[in-house]
Enzyme design. Structure first.
Site, mmCIF file in Angstrom:
data_model
loop_
_atom_site.group_PDB
_atom_site.id
_atom_site.type_symbol
_atom_site.label_atom_id
_atom_site.label_comp_id
_atom_site.label_asym_id
_atom_site.label_seq_id
_atom_site.Cartn_x
_atom_site.Cartn_y
_atom_site.Cartn_z
ATOM 1 N N LYS A 9 0.854 -1.197 0.000
ATOM 2 C CA LYS A 9 0.000 0.000 0.000
ATOM 3 C C LYS A 9 0.880 1.234 0.000
ATOM 4 C CE LYS A 9 -2.863 2.642 3.249
ATOM 5 N NZ LYS A 9 -4.007 2.596 4.169
ATOM 6 N N LYS A 44 0.708 5.264 0.835
ATOM 7 C CA LYS A 44 -0.045 6.400 1.360
ATOM 8 C C LYS A 44 0.081 7.532 0.364
ATOM 9 C CE LYS A 44 -1.962 7.054 4.438
ATOM 10 N NZ LYS A 44 -3.430 6.973 4.501
ATOM 11 N N ASP A 77 -3.809 5.129 -1.316
ATOM 12 C CA ASP A 77 -4.741 5.771 -0.381
ATOM 13 C C ASP A 77 -4.516 7.283 -0.316
ATOM 14 O OD1 ASP A 77 -6.296 6.611 1.733
ATOM 15 O OD2 ASP A 77 -5.187 5.527 3.281
ATOM 16 N N PRO A 78 -5.218 8.072 -1.161
ATOM 17 C CA PRO A 78 -5.042 9.531 -1.137
ATOM 18 C C PRO A 78 -5.763 10.234 0.022
ATOM 19 C CG PRO A 78 -5.764 8.755 -3.315
ATOM 20 C CD PRO A 78 -6.005 7.643 -2.340
ATOM 21 N N ASN A 79 -6.352 9.479 0.927
ATOM 22 C CA ASN A 79 -7.006 10.065 2.103
ATOM 23 C C ASN A 79 -8.012 11.164 1.763
ATOM 24 O OD1 ASN A 79 -4.328 9.317 4.305
ATOM 25 N ND2 ASN A 79 -6.455 8.711 4.637
ATOM 26 N N GLU A 117 -8.147 3.254 -2.110
ATOM 27 C CA GLU A 117 -8.641 3.562 -0.761
ATOM 28 C C GLU A 117 -8.939 5.053 -0.619
ATOM 29 O OE1 GLU A 117 -6.210 1.675 2.269
ATOM 30 O OE2 GLU A 117 -6.706 3.256 3.714
ATOM 31 N N ASN A 162 -11.418 3.808 5.204
ATOM 32 C CA ASN A 162 -11.400 3.972 6.652
ATOM 33 C C ASN A 162 -11.835 5.401 6.981
ATOM 34 O OD1 ASN A 162 -8.450 4.560 5.658
ATOM 35 N ND2 ASN A 162 -8.670 5.722 7.562
ATOM 36 N N ASP A 200 -10.850 -1.317 12.307
ATOM 37 C CA ASP A 200 -9.772 -0.883 13.203
ATOM 38 C C ASP A 200 -10.373 -0.980 14.595
ATOM 39 O OD1 ASP A 200 -8.155 0.645 14.949
ATOM 40 O OD2 ASP A 200 -7.335 1.778 13.261
ATOM 41 N N HIS A 219 -7.287 -1.118 9.013
ATOM 42 C CA HIS A 219 -6.590 0.168 9.000
ATOM 43 C C HIS A 219 -5.589 0.206 10.157
ATOM 44 C CE1 HIS A 219 -6.503 4.205 10.939
ATOM 45 N NE2 HIS A 219 -6.253 4.601 9.714
ATOM 46 N N SER A 220 -4.594 1.075 10.023
ATOM 47 C CA SER A 220 -3.644 1.201 11.137
ATOM 48 C C SER A 220 -3.147 2.634 11.262
ATOM 49 C CB SER A 220 -2.471 0.248 10.894
ATOM 50 O OG SER A 220 -1.234 0.883 10.999
ATOM 51 N N ASN A 221 -2.645 2.960 12.423
ATOM 52 C CA ASN A 221 -1.887 4.191 12.662
ATOM 53 C C ASN A 221 -0.602 3.787 13.367
ATOM 54 O OD1 ASN A 221 -2.933 6.693 11.721
ATOM 55 N ND2 ASN A 221 -4.705 6.397 13.049
ATOM 56 N N ARG A 225 -1.851 14.994 18.076
ATOM 57 C CA ARG A 225 -1.319 14.851 16.724
ATOM 58 C C ARG A 225 -1.799 16.034 15.888
ATOM 59 N NH1 ARG A 225 -1.913 9.759 12.446
ATOM 60 N NH2 ARG A 225 -0.916 10.871 10.742
HETATM 61 O O1 GKR Z 1 -0.212 7.785 9.477
HETATM 62 O O2 GKR Z 1 -0.157 9.372 8.045
HETATM 63 C C1 GKR Z 1 -0.668 8.378 8.511
HETATM 64 C C2 GKR Z 1 -1.910 7.831 7.866
HETATM 65 O O3 GKR Z 1 -2.416 8.754 6.935
HETATM 66 C C3 GKR Z 1 -2.933 7.523 8.904
HETATM 67 O O4 GKR Z 1 -3.103 8.622 9.739
HETATM 68 C C4 GKR Z 1 -4.264 7.121 8.355
HETATM 69 O O5 GKR Z 1 -5.147 7.073 9.418
HETATM 70 O O6 GKR Z 1 -3.185 5.079 7.772
HETATM 71 C C5 GKR Z 1 -4.330 5.777 7.760
HETATM 72 C C6 GKR Z 1 -5.186 5.566 6.553
HETATM 73 O O7 GKR Z 1 -5.158 4.466 6.043
HETATM 74 O O8 GKR Z 1 -5.925 6.441 6.153
HETATM 75 MG MG MG Z 2 -6.807 4.962 4.670
#
Ligand code: GKR
Ligand code: MG
Length: 430
Positions: A196, A198, A227-229, A252, A275, A299, A326-328, A410
């Site tokens: 994956k 980010k 995963d472009p959030n 994602e 997520n 999660d 999902h993870s952090n 954060r």
């Molecule tokens: O740790 O920067 C990060 C990720 O963007 C995280 O905060 C996200 O919650 O990993 C996450 C995601 O899959 O969106």
């Molecule tokens: Mg994500």
């Protein structure tokens, strides 16, 4: 088995300068270690994301949690709801990570109570979730664009003594070639078989080129995800989605919200995962009505614990949603809980996310060091409960990190502004 005490410790763990849609990771990621103690002296552990709100609320919850039975999760949830409100869907926030209070509080207590019950019965947590569906749990490589640096005290500097993945994770990664180098180093160290990236950090054409570079480097048998959030417009999501059809296992949260995800899903032939838009049981009816995603990233920290995540797994199966995780940034207590859940869920055909490789061995808070990832798989730690024990010297050191680093929440935007002063988070950047 009654709760007699709750020990809540704020910690800060070294985190490299990773980039995402919300900005830049700080040199330290914040976590909270929760110890639930019973009258007979059994200690149950859990780990959740660190924030002042969660810490203060756990402190506030102490007096009414003391005296509760570790088996009575409904009663515990009710007490938490009465004191902190029972519908916190709106508090998720727009950041990539979830910021709701109640689900995190309940998860913290539930996981620790399950650890206690497992220790008392001499059974692993996966047995309390219905038993194992698999012996070992698949995880994916989790790549990040990043600035050069090791994080922590070194921040943007590197440790010249580091070798292997510890060295590779300090390198800059801002181009498709550097992302491929990061992927190769991470996969070589941990044997991951899915990857994956980010996204949402660099312009979409660079991120799309990175996906094609990964495909060229790893071939068609290694599933890829981006995963472009949720920071891309619908138009951008469709444009780049069409380009990446055939090379992505899943896409994602390219766009924000269930409506946009549903609209994108009609145009692009790649399964969508989330997520960010379907993140609670309250979101499920609309998700089904709209068809906003094909895969839900569970999660246990923000779905309200391990048993709630088992319920989510069933819902995914019933409604034809894939299930992933999902993870952090996290340590071994969270990893153990994720592995027990991953071993128990009956329905799983995706490798799960984990930030674990980004955390250093020196920061691990469990005895015996980091939980191994072998050939991309994690075996739930052996032993009763979660199968992990606190290293109290480490806990002390990580708490001192917390006191010294001065971070309370954060905030990736503030960290980014230290590098690019006029940088601002945008709901939609490209
Ligand atoms: O740790 O920067 C990060 C990720 O963007 C995280 O905060 C996200 O919650 O990993 C996450 C995601 O899959 O969106
Ligand atoms: Mg994500």
């Amino acid at each position: 088995m009654k709760i007699s005490d709750l020990i809540i410790t704020q910690i800060a763990i070294t985190d490299p300068p990773l980039l995402n849609a919300a900005g830049l990771h700080a040199p330290y990621a914040l976590r909270i270690i929760v110890e639930v103690v019973t009258e007979e002296g059994i200690i149950g552990l859990s780990e959740i994301p660190g924030s002042e709100k969660i810490f203060q609320s756990l402190e506030k919850a102490k007096p009414f949690l003391i005296g509760q039975d570790v088996f009575h999760h409904h009663a515990i949830k009710q007490l938490l709801q009465e004191n902190f409100g029972d519908n916190d869907t709106d508090q998720r926030g727009v950041a990539p990570w979830d910021q709701r209070l109640l689900v995190h509080l309940f998860s913290a207590i539930e996981v620790a109570c399950l650890d206690i019950i497992g220790k008392k019965l001499n059974r692993p947590v996966f047995d309390l979730l219905g038993g194992k569906s698999r012996d070992k749990v698949p995880f994916a490589a989790y790549l990040f664009y990043k600035y050069k640096g090791a994080g922590g005290k070194l921040e943007f500097e590197t440790d010249p003594k580091a070798s292997g993945w510890a060295k590779a994770r300090q390198e800059e990664a801002l181009t498709p070639e550097q992302i491929v180098a990061q992927a190769k180093a991470m996969c070589e160290a941990f044997g991951f078989q899915s990857i994956k990236l980010k996204g949402g950090a660099l312009p979409p054409d660079v991120e799309c080129d990175s996906m094609f570079a990964l495909r060229d480097a790893f071939g068609p048998d290694v599933p890829l995800r981006l995963d472009p959030n949720a920071i891309w417009s619908l138009e951008t999501g469709i444009k780049y989605g069409k380009k990446m059809e055939g090379i992505l296992e899943y896409y994602e949260d390219p766009v924000r919200g269930q409506e946009n995800m549903a609209a994108l899903s009609k145009e692009v032939n790649i399964p969508l995962a989330t997520n960010m838009c379907t993140t609670s049981f309250d979101d499920i009816p609309k998700s089904i009505a709209l068809g906003s995603e094909q895969i839900i990233l569970s999660d246990h920290h923000f779905w309200g614990g391990l048993r709630a995540s088992m319920e989510l797994n069933k819902i995914c199966q019933v409604f034809g949603r894939g299930f992933s995780m999902h993870s952090n940034s996290h340590l071994g207590i969270s990893m153990a809980a994720m592995a027990h859940l991953g071993a128990a869920v009956p329905y799983l055909d995706n490798a799960l996310d984990t930030h674990y490789p980004w955390q250093s061995e020196e920061d691990e808070v469990i005895k015996g060091g980091k939980i191994p990832i072998v050939d991309g798989y994690v075996t739930p730690p052996a032993g009763p409960g979660l199968g992990v024990e606190l290293d109290r010297e480490k806990l002390k050191k990580l708490h001192q990190n917390y006191l010294d680093c001065g971070l309370k929440e954060r905030n990736d935007e503030i960290e980014m502004q230290k590098v690019v002063p006029d940088w601002k988070f945008q709901l939609q950047r490209w």
